[in-house]
Design a protein around this motif. Structure first.
Motif, PDB file in Angstrom:
ATOM      1  N   SER A 101      14.045 -17.187 -11.257  1.00 26.09           N
ATOM      2  CA  SER A 101      14.520 -17.362 -10.060  1.00 26.09           C
ATOM      3  C   SER A 101      13.841 -15.940  -9.473  1.00 26.09           C
ATOM      4  N   ALA A 102      14.189 -14.795  -9.816  1.00 23.53           N
ATOM      5  CA  ALA A 102      13.951 -13.778  -8.984  1.00 23.53           C
ATOM      6  C   ALA A 102      12.527 -13.421  -8.991  1.00 23.53           C
ATOM      7  N   VAL A 103      11.651 -13.349 -10.122  1.00 22.69           N
ATOM      8  CA  VAL A 103      10.519 -13.317  -9.998  1.00 22.69           C
ATOM      9  C   VAL A 103       9.470 -14.476  -9.480  1.00 22.69           C
ATOM     10  N   GLY A 104       9.052 -14.265  -8.422  1.00 21.60           N
ATOM     11  CA  GLY A 104       8.310 -15.298  -7.587  1.00 21.60           C
ATOM     12  C   GLY A 104       7.274 -14.675  -6.574  1.00 21.60           C
ATOM     13  N   LEU A 105       7.026 -15.616  -5.341  1.00 23.16           N
ATOM     14  CA  LEU A 105       6.138 -15.439  -4.503  1.00 23.16           C
ATOM     15  C   LEU A 105       6.730 -14.058  -3.877  1.00 23.16           C
ATOM     16  N   GLY A 106       8.036 -13.787  -3.874  1.00 22.89           N
ATOM     17  CA  GLY A 106       8.661 -12.611  -3.290  1.00 22.89           C
ATOM     18  C   GLY A 106       7.966 -11.198  -3.839  1.00 22.89           C
ATOM     19  N   ASN A 107       7.912 -11.420  -5.133  1.00 22.28           N
ATOM     20  CA  ASN A 107       7.257  -9.935  -5.443  1.00 22.28           C
ATOM     21  C   ASN A 107       5.897  -9.764  -5.634  1.00 22.28           C
ATOM     22  N   LEU A 108       4.969 -11.099  -5.687  1.00 24.24           N
ATOM     23  CA  LEU A 108       3.567 -10.974  -5.824  1.00 24.24           C
ATOM     24  C   LEU A 108       2.847 -11.309  -4.519  1.00 24.24           C
ATOM     25  N   TRP A 109       3.380 -12.010  -3.636  1.00 24.34           N
ATOM     26  CA  TRP A 109       2.735 -12.186  -2.455  1.00 24.34           C
ATOM     27  C   TRP A 109       3.584 -11.323  -1.332  1.00 24.34           C
ATOM     28  N   ARG A 110       4.883 -11.551  -1.210  1.00 28.18           N
ATOM     29  CA  ARG A 110       5.563 -10.985   0.005  1.00 28.18           C
ATOM     30  C   ARG A 110       5.926  -9.564   0.038  1.00 28.18           C
ATOM     31  N   PHE A 111       6.105  -9.093  -1.153  1.00 32.02           N
ATOM     32  CA  PHE A 111       6.323  -7.439  -1.179  1.00 32.02           C
ATOM     33  C   PHE A 111       5.147  -6.831  -0.809  1.00 32.02           C
ATOM     34  N   PRO A 112       3.975  -7.088  -1.483  1.00 31.55           N
ATOM     35  CA  PRO A 112       2.698  -6.295  -0.971  1.00 31.55           C
ATOM     36  C   PRO A 112       2.649  -6.237   0.572  1.00 31.55           C
ATOM     37  N   TYR A 113       2.505  -7.641   1.263  1.00 30.82           N
ATOM     38  CA  TYR A 113       2.098  -7.759   2.387  1.00 30.82           C
ATOM     39  C   TYR A 113       3.029  -7.100   3.179  1.00 30.82           C
ATOM     40  N   ILE A 114       4.304  -7.232   3.049  1.00 31.96           N
ATOM     41  CA  ILE A 114       5.277  -6.729   4.149  1.00 31.96           C
ATOM     42  C   ILE A 114       5.460  -5.066   3.856  1.00 31.96           C
ATOM     43  N   THR A 115       5.067  -4.706   2.625  1.00 29.65           N
ATOM     44  CA  THR A 115       4.675  -3.282   2.485  1.00 29.65           C
ATOM     45  C   THR A 115       3.662  -2.933   3.237  1.00 29.65           C
ATOM     46  N   GLY A 116       2.568  -3.466   3.334  1.00 33.02           N
ATOM     47  CA  GLY A 116       1.261  -3.320   4.062  1.00 33.02           C
ATOM     48  C   GLY A 116       1.614  -3.214   5.409  1.00 33.02           C
ATOM     49  N   GLU A 117       2.526  -4.293   5.982  1.00 36.53           N
ATOM     50  CA  GLU A 117       2.600  -4.273   7.634  1.00 36.53           C
ATOM     51  C   GLU A 117       3.788  -3.136   7.794  1.00 36.53           C
ATOM     52  N   ASN A 118       4.522  -2.514   7.024  1.00 34.90           N
ATOM     53  CA  ASN A 118       5.570  -1.659   7.466  1.00 34.90           C
ATOM     54  C   ASN A 118       5.153  -0.118   7.107  1.00 34.90           C
ATOM     55  N   GLY A 119       3.983  -0.034   6.676  1.00 35.10           N
ATOM     56  CA  GLY A 119       3.507   1.273   6.579  1.00 35.10           C
ATOM     57  C   GLY A 119       3.570   1.808   5.214  1.00 35.10           C
TER      58      GLY A 119
ATOM     59  N   GLY B  71       5.189   3.819   1.890  1.00 35.51           N
ATOM     60  CA  GLY B  71       6.427   4.698   0.978  1.00 35.51           C
ATOM     61  C   GLY B  71       7.474   4.491   1.642  1.00 35.51           C
ATOM     62  N   ALA B  72       7.854   5.004   3.183  1.00 39.13           N
ATOM     63  CA  ALA B  72       9.267   4.918   3.299  1.00 39.13           C
ATOM     64  C   ALA B  72       9.776   3.750   3.362  1.00 39.13           C
ATOM     65  N   PHE B  73       9.260   2.569   3.759  1.00 38.21           N
ATOM     66  CA  PHE B  73       9.603   1.310   3.566  1.00 38.21           C
ATOM     67  C   PHE B  73       9.814   1.021   1.972  1.00 38.21           C
ATOM     68  N   VAL B  74       9.019   1.268   1.078  1.00 34.92           N
ATOM     69  CA  VAL B  74       9.338   1.126  -0.190  1.00 34.92           C
ATOM     70  C   VAL B  74      10.636   1.705  -0.668  1.00 34.92           C
ATOM     71  N   LEU B  75      10.809   2.810  -0.177  1.00 37.13           N
ATOM     72  CA  LEU B  75      11.834   3.749  -0.537  1.00 37.13           C
ATOM     73  C   LEU B  75      13.124   3.004  -0.374  1.00 37.13           C
ATOM     74  N   ILE B  76      13.219   2.559   1.201  1.00 35.09           N
ATOM     75  CA  ILE B  76      14.365   2.021   1.708  1.00 35.09           C
ATOM     76  C   ILE B  76      14.794   0.636   0.928  1.00 35.09           C
ATOM     77  N   TYR B  77      13.741   0.010   0.576  1.00 34.66           N
ATOM     78  CA  TYR B  77      13.786  -1.185  -0.221  1.00 34.66           C
ATOM     79  C   TYR B  77      14.416  -1.002  -1.619  1.00 34.66           C
TER      80      TYR B  77
ATOM     81  N   TRP C 113       8.101   9.205   7.152  1.00 30.78           N
ATOM     82  CA  TRP C 113       9.240   8.668   7.820  1.00 30.78           C
ATOM     83  C   TRP C 113       8.931   8.207   9.270  1.00 30.78           C
ATOM     84  N   GLY C 114       7.954   8.975   9.783  1.00 30.61           N
ATOM     85  CA  GLY C 114       7.492   8.423  11.123  1.00 30.61           C
ATOM     86  C   GLY C 114       7.042   6.818  10.991  1.00 30.61           C
ATOM     87  N   LYS C 115       6.536   6.478  10.020  1.00 28.75           N
ATOM     88  CA  LYS C 115       6.015   5.043  10.045  1.00 28.75           C
ATOM     89  C   LYS C 115       7.017   4.098   9.886  1.00 28.75           C
TER      90      LYS C 115
END
Ligand code: PHE
Length: 452
Positions: A15-33, A35-41, A206-208
């Motif tokens: 259930s947990a491993v799915g498009l969220g990990n493979l498709w969504r995580f990379p693209y929203i990490t990209g959109e949100n700049g 490192g800092a986003f990844v740490l918050i996540y 952090w500025g990002k």
């Protein structure tokens, strides 16, 4: 009942491993700049996600029914307010809404199984990969076809109730997915963009980080762990009482996080090696992965297999999205499983047409500011419905259930660990959700301005 501890781990991981990990995580990490986003996540996973997942499993196992009915019987049994049952209903609604666009994106993966098999990406350039994807996005009928195919597969599987077959599949295919991800990460190491990719993902600037990024990180933590809508609660209903909830939940969360990070490490090096845009949006995986395989020996074969496994990972997640509704209809209304499955499929399919169109015909139809229909659904479910659902689930577990139930379910023996868990689920996790909501409402930039 799952016959042993591993079956539940496999089902929940499926259930947990799915498009969220493979498709969504990379693209929203990209959109949100990055490192800092990844740490918050990561912080959200550890401090908010894990306690809430424990709460879901324990409520499910204590109630032993569909989420709606588990919440109902537990509120009645412990004389709590009837409104708690709404949490179960919210989950049913969230499941429908999420599945409607999930099936569209999973359809993209199915389409790419065939694109890769055709060998068209051998030696392709970044521009060519982008063009191929854009062309696909521009064909609503083709997208609708794959969406329909995926939805039909899901309905077929859930109407037969093949949960048992599913676990065998997860047991074999999930490790295979890890191997292919490792191949992709290995390719990333040699691609010439690895250092930049790692720097992007883990370098703290952090500025990002924006208020919207903070909100996305929280929402994604819920989405990727399948939390806040009863999916894990529904599976929890089948967990044998001998299983340790804490160990299983931590295992699942760690596994899920590793898959997401691996996906990022596979994708960002390719982005930088080919001069692509990390913040290009939902197409990121569908552009970078074909590029990477296109430059590898046996790339067409591996690429085909990769997208097949993405499709498979999406199916196991989609199944869990339907479980709260399906279990409810079957146990409460005595509807035949196949009828309930078909009903869910039709409703989600129809809603999904809106998502299909939002990438082409309706691309310029904006709701609430700049959002397309898909953006709005994505935002409303992940950033709002799931965190709210999770907040109430945590509060219910921590405050509405008797302490004896908690202790029994979590196998808590000492007063210290009881306090510790109550602190996490009853204070830290809810305050975390509320704090992010508050920052989003006030605006991170305003807060920064006050602070400086
Ligand atoms: N966790 C799944 C994924 O990462 C999506 C999902 C969300 C599944 C909510 C069930 C419930 O793709």
């Amino acid at each position: 009942m799952w016959s042993n501890r591993w079956l539940f781990v496999l089902a929940a991981a499926g259930s947990a491993v799915g498009l969220g990990n493979l498709w969504r995580f990379p693209y929203i990490t990209g959109e949100n700049g990055g490192g800092a986003f990844v740490l918050i996540y990561l912080i959200c996973i550890a401090l908010v996600g894990i306690p809430i997942m424990m709460a879901e499993v324990l409520i499910g196992r204590e109630g032993r029914q569909s989420p709606v009915n588990s919440m109902r019987s537990l509120t009645q049994q412990h004389h709590r307010h009837r409104a708690w049952v709404l949490v179960g209903w919210m989950g049913v609604v969230a499941g429908f809404l999420i599945l409607s666009f999930y099936a569209v994106i999973a359809g993209w993966a199915l389409k790419y199984v065939f694109s890769m098999a055709g060998g068209g990406f051998a030696g392709a350039s970044g521009d060519q990969a982008v063009a191929a994807f854009d062309q696909f996005l521009g064909s609503p009928w083709e997208m609708l076809l794959w969406h329909t195919l995926f939805m039909a597969l899901v309905v077929f599987i859930i109407s037969r109730g093949v949960v048992a077959g599913l676990e065998t599949a997860v047991r074999w295919l999930m490790p295979l997915l890890f191997v292919l991800l490792a191949v992709l990460v290995g390719y990333g190491v040699t691609s010439g963009g690895f250092a930049q990719g790692v720097d992007f993902m883990f370098g703290l600037e952090w500025g990002k980080l924006t208020g919207a990024g903070l909100f996305d990180a929280l929402g994604h933590a819920f989405f990727t762990l399948s939390l806040g809508m009863g999916a894990i609660m529904a599976y929890g209903a089948y967990v044998p009482s001998s299983v340790s909830i804490t160990n299983t939940v931590v295992t699942i969360a760690v596994l899920d996080t590793l898959v997401a990070l691996a996906a990022g490490l596979a994708i960002f090096p390719v982005v930088f090696a080919n001069g692509l845009e990390p913040g290009q949006g939902p197409g990121l995986m569908f552009v970078t992965v074909p590029l990477a395989f296109g430059q590898m020996p046996l790339g067409a074969l591996f690429g085909t297999l990769f997208f097949l496994l993405v499709g498979f990972a999406a199916i196991t997640s989609a199944i869990s999205l339907t479980e709260p509704a399906l279990a409810y209809f079957v146990e409460q209304r005595n509807v035949k499983r196949s009828k309930a499955a078909a009903g869910i499929g039709v409703v989600c399919w129809l809603l999904g047409v809106g998502t299909v169109l939002s990438f082409n015909e309706w691309a310029d139809v904006h709701l609430l500011g700049q959002m397309t229909f898909f953006d709005l659904l994505d935002y409303f479910t992940q950033n709002i419905l799931l965190p709210l659902g999770g907040l109430f689930i945590a509060l219910f577990a921590a405050y509405a259930l008797p302490k004896a139930v908690l202790k029994h379910q979590l196998g808590i023996k000492t007063a210290l660990s009881e306090k510790g868990w109550l602190l996490l689920a009853g204070v830290v996790a809810p305050l975390g959700v509320l704090a992010v909501f508050l920052v989003t409402i006030i605006g991170l930039d305003n807060i920064r301005a006050w602070l400086s």
